[in-house]
Design an enzyme around this catalytic site. Structure first.
Site, PDB file in Angstrom:
ATOM      1  CG  HIS A  45      33.068  13.887   8.349  1.00  0.00           C
ATOM      2  ND1 HIS A  45      34.070  13.780   7.410  1.00  0.00           N
ATOM      3  CD2 HIS A  45      32.189  12.901   8.069  1.00  0.00           C
ATOM      4  CE1 HIS A  45      33.785  12.784   6.578  1.00  0.00           C
ATOM      5  NE2 HIS A  45      32.656  12.231   6.967  1.00  0.00           N
ATOM      6  CG  LEU A  51      32.052  -1.560   9.434  1.00  0.00           C
ATOM      7  CD1 LEU A  51      31.594  -3.014   9.460  1.00  0.00           C
ATOM      8  CD2 LEU A  51      31.217  -0.735  10.422  1.00  0.00           C
ATOM      9  CG  ASP A  73      38.492   5.729  11.929  1.00  0.00           C
ATOM     10  OD1 ASP A  73      37.517   6.170  12.565  1.00  0.00           O
ATOM     11  OD2 ASP A  73      38.615   5.870  10.704  1.00  0.00           O
ATOM     12  CE1 TYR A 102      37.344  11.935   6.701  1.00  0.00           C
ATOM     13  CE2 TYR A 102      39.448  13.021   6.270  1.00  0.00           C
ATOM     14  CZ  TYR A 102      38.557  12.431   7.154  1.00  0.00           C
ATOM     15  OH  TYR A 102      38.871  12.350   8.490  1.00  0.00           O
TER      16      TYR A 102
HETATM   17  C1  GLA Z   1      37.035   8.413   8.435  1.00  0.00           C
HETATM   18  C2  GLA Z   1      38.324   8.961   9.048  1.00  0.00           C
HETATM   19  C3  GLA Z   1      38.109   9.376  10.494  1.00  0.00           C
HETATM   20  C4  GLA Z   1      36.905  10.299  10.637  1.00  0.00           C
HETATM   21  C5  GLA Z   1      35.701   9.712   9.911  1.00  0.00           C
HETATM   22  C6  GLA Z   1      34.542  10.667   9.897  1.00  0.00           C
HETATM   23  O1  GLA Z   1      36.672   7.207   9.066  1.00  0.00           O
HETATM   24  O2  GLA Z   1      39.332   7.970   9.004  1.00  0.00           O
HETATM   25  O3  GLA Z   1      39.274   9.996  10.987  1.00  0.00           O
HETATM   26  O4  GLA Z   1      37.190  11.600  10.200  1.00  0.00           O
HETATM   27  O5  GLA Z   1      35.993   9.364   8.576  1.00  0.00           O
HETATM   28  O6  GLA Z   1      34.125  10.932  11.182  1.00  0.00           O
END
Ligand code: GLA
Length: 379
Positions: free
Chosen positions: A31, A118, A165, A217
């Protein structure tokens, strides 16, 4: 039947090319990829594969091996963020963001476990992006493709994710974790040799996906951005812990704890890289566990199932354990001695059963390679 044969069976001609992109786990740096932090994910050995063929008209046809049945059909003029589609929107968003000049037929085979935290969505986006980049000779760098796929997810799918990601799915190298500076997308490949140290990273998929996910989120991301704004800086990256403490009274209670997580997590990433450089997995484990505490208590994105997975892994002798990804469900990781894998797995499974939770799934993966075109068929 392989993906090429399936494509031919459905679309009655061969694809032009086949590309693939992996999912990821994140060693540390959670995050903070929307706060310009450094993050340290690696690609797993599960990939989404896409077979693609360029069409002469503007029709777009999409089908997935995992959801057989009706072919989803749309066209280039219909591509817009309020347009149709369900899971297909992850693919359509990339076609939209890359402004393809003619229609395509797409067949997708997603082997990254869905809903497990994942990054099956980034794997899908990035497989499409490398395929389009090659087929339409767009010549984008991997950094540019990361920005494009993030934009697809932010604007077309409507999920305000950061850029971790997509970046790791595109830029990962086998045997390495990717130290990514999310401010400028510069990278450093960090060797992570678990196997010859008798270790493995166990992934525990809790199989829960709490409804809170997307709103939770966005709300936390907004808190982090509000703190940066109040401090007059671009992102949390530009605030130190002493600065944050000194100006605590200017912040709401939530803003303060969210920023506490973000800023402390940024420090932990650098500590984790230093520990890896010294092959000091005991310290790495402690840092991973400290990240979990921060995500659970300050960022509050954990959930009972994740906490039981982490606590039980630690009881069984893990060097460190934490939730990964967006949170409120999904997966946890545990850094364990390979020889203790079976015992740890059955203890976690039993703890879940005792608590009346869904049966968890377990995976393990070594750091794997990023996205690539794997076959050019009709070109
Ligand atoms: C999700 C989001 C990422 C990142 C993570 C937390 O996977 O897609 O961009 O913010 O949460 O680290």
């Amino acid at each position: 039947m392989n993906i090429l044969e399936e494509f031919v069976r459905i679309f009655h001609h061969e694809p032009d090319l086949i590309a693939k992109a992996p999912g990821r786990v994140n060693v540390i740096g959670e995050h903070i990829d929307f706060s310009d932090g450094f993050v340290l994910p690696f690609a797993i050995h599960d990939y989404t594969t896409v077979a693609m063929r360029k069409r002469e008209d503007s029709i777009i046809r999409v089908l997935s091996h995992q959801r057989p049945g009706q072919i989803f059909e749309t066209s280039i003029p219909e591509l817009n963020p309020s347009g149709k589609g369900d899971w297909e929107r992850y693919a359509l968003g990339v076609l939209w963001a890359m402004q393809i000049s003619s229609g395509v037929d797409l067949f997708i085979d997603g082997q990254v476990p869905l809903g497990a935290g994942l990054s099956s969505s980034a794997a899908l986006e990035c497989s499409i992006a490398v395929a389009v980049n090659d087929l339409f000779t767009q010549g984008h760098t991997l950094q540019a493709l990361a920005r494009i796929t993030q934009r697809a997810e932010n604007e077309y799918v409507g999920m305000p994710c950061g850029i971790m990601d997509q970046s790791v799915s595109l830029m990962a190298q086998e045997g390495y974790a990717l130290l990514l500076d999310t401010r400028d997308l510069s990278t450093q490949q960090i060797p992570i040799d678990l196997a010859s140290n008798g270790l493995e990273l166990l992934v525990i998929d809790t199989q829960v996906h709490h409804a809170l996910v997307d709103g939770g989120y966005a709300e936390r991301r907004a808190d982090c951005e509000a703190v940066a704004k109040k401090f007059g800086v671009k992102a949390l990256r530009d605030i130190s812990m002493p600065d944050l403490l000194a100006r605590k009274n200017e912040l709401t209670a939530n803003e303060f704890v969210r920023a506490t997580h973000g800023i402390s997590e940024m420090v932990r990433v650098h500590q984790a890289v230093a520990a890896l450089e010294e092959n000091n997995f005991v310290t790495l484990g402690q840092i991973i566990s400290a990240s979990h505490t921060s995500l659970r208590d300050d960022y509050t994105v954990s959930c009972p199932e994740l906490n039981v997975a982490v606590d039980e892994a630690m009881i069984q002798g893990a060097l460190g354990a934490r939730m990964i990804g967006g949170g409120f469900g999904g997966s946890a990781i545990a850094l364990i001695h390979s020889k203790e894998s079976d015992r740890t797995i059955s203890a976690i499974a039993q703890a879940f059963e005792k608590n009346g939770y869904k049966k968890p799934r377990f995976f393990t993966s070594l750091p794997s390679a990023g996205a690539s075109v794997i076959q050019r068929v009709g070109l």
